[in-house]
Scaffold this active site. Structure first.
Site, PDB file in Angstrom:
ATOM      1  N   ASP A 127       0.983  -1.087  -0.526  1.00 38.32           N
ATOM      2  CA  ASP A 127       0.178  -0.042   0.102  1.00 38.32           C
ATOM      3  C   ASP A 127       0.793   0.824  -0.174  1.00 38.32           C
ATOM      4  O   ASP A 127       1.964   0.404   0.659  1.00 38.32           O
ATOM      5  CB  ASP A 127      -0.935   0.312   1.362  1.00 38.32           C
ATOM      6  CG  ASP A 127      -1.390  -1.295   1.373  1.00 38.32           C
ATOM      7  OD1 ASP A 127      -2.211  -1.762  -0.065  1.00 38.32           O
ATOM      8  OD2 ASP A 127      -2.542  -1.674   2.029  1.00 38.32           O
TER       9      ASP A 127
HETATM   10  N1  URA Z   1      -1.329  -5.801   4.184  1.00 35.07           N
HETATM   11  C1  URA Z   1      -2.347  -4.738   3.677  1.00 35.07           C
HETATM   12  O1  URA Z   1      -2.466  -4.241   4.379  1.00 35.07           O
HETATM   13  N2  URA Z   1      -1.423  -3.857   3.241  1.00 35.07           N
HETATM   14  C2  URA Z   1      -0.223  -3.832   2.555  1.00 35.07           C
HETATM   15  O2  URA Z   1       0.499  -3.164   2.255  1.00 35.07           O
HETATM   16  C3  URA Z   1       0.137  -5.404   3.069  1.00 35.07           C
HETATM   17  C4  URA Z   1      -0.464  -6.242   3.884  1.00 35.07           C
END
Ligand code: URA
Length: 233
Positions: A106
């Site tokens: 993310d």
């Molecule tokens: N899970 C998430 O919620 N975000 C990420 O970036 C990776 C795994």
């Protein structure tokens, strides 16, 4: 890339320049061969047997690049986006056409992103059937209860899906190491969000058995060695 490749295409991919600029280098006689082949844009070269020189210096042919990046927050795991991407922040000497992140983190998450131009390799490590582990350090609003730990480690239900069991290890107050073998959209945030325990920070430290190279500060990238690449699969 095939074994036989036109010289202008070879130069464009290996030096990260346009074909037009590759042709200019050839015209200026800055490119030479180990063999006596004519040095022309259309000359087909065998990347296994031919050595190509740029200003007398050997061009070290790399079919594919495999790069580890310590992604900083605010950077998007994509090749193209209105915001700054993991590709935008690569150093110039590692940039070339066709690179993309193999898997997403993310925008506000940090840590290990693997960047490559090897589609087959990326497909393999992302394939759910391969169960490649990914490990994260997360901080949460509060500590996880025993019941929640059991749900996570036995495979919890999220939406209408039963997730695969995850490993969860407490490191310190509100800080955990979590290892997943699948990568559903916003999986970790959604898992703990469902316990009303929102993720505060999320940092990926490991893909397969390969740790994020510890010398990489946020925003830094480096090529992986073939030994390191083997640890991912
Ligand atoms: N899970 C998430 O919620 N975000 C990420 O970036 C990776 C795994």
């Amino acid at each position: 890339m095939d074994k036989l490749i036109r010289l202008d295409k070879f130069l464009s991919s290996q030096l990260n320049i346009s074909r037009t600029d590759a042709k200019k280098l050839i015209a200026k006689k800055r490119i030479s061969f180990s063999s006596s082949k004519p040095v022309r844009p259309e000359t087909q070269i065998d990347t296994c047997s031919e050595t190509v020189f740029f200003d007398g210096k050997e061009i070290n042919f790399k079919k594919f690049l495999y790069i580890a990046q310590n992604k900083p927050a605010g950077v998007v795991s994509a090749s193209n986006d209105d915001s700054l991407t993991v590709i935008d922040i690569l150093p110039e000497n590692l940039k070339r056409q066709g690179l993309f992140p193999a898997g997403r983190l993310d925008k506000d998450s940090t840590g290990f992103v693997l960047i490559t131009d090897d589609g087959e390799f990326a497909h393999n490590i992302l394939s759910p059937s391969k169960h490649i582990e990914k490990t994260y350090i997360i901080t949460l609003l509060r500590n996880v209860t025993e019941r929640e730990t059991l749900e996570v480690t036995e495979g919890m239900v999220l939406g209408d899906e039963k997730l695969k069991p995850a490993k969860l290890k407490k490191l310190e107050d509100k800080t955990y190491e979590i290892t997943l073998t699948q990568g559903r959209y916003h999986q970790i945030k959604r898992m703990f969000g469902s316990f009303d325990n929102p993720v505060q920070t999320l940092h990926r430290i490991k893909i397969g058995s390969l740790l994020l190279p510890p010398e990489l500060s946020p925003g830094e990238s480096r090529e992986l060695t073939s030994e390191e690449i083997k640890l991912i699969k």
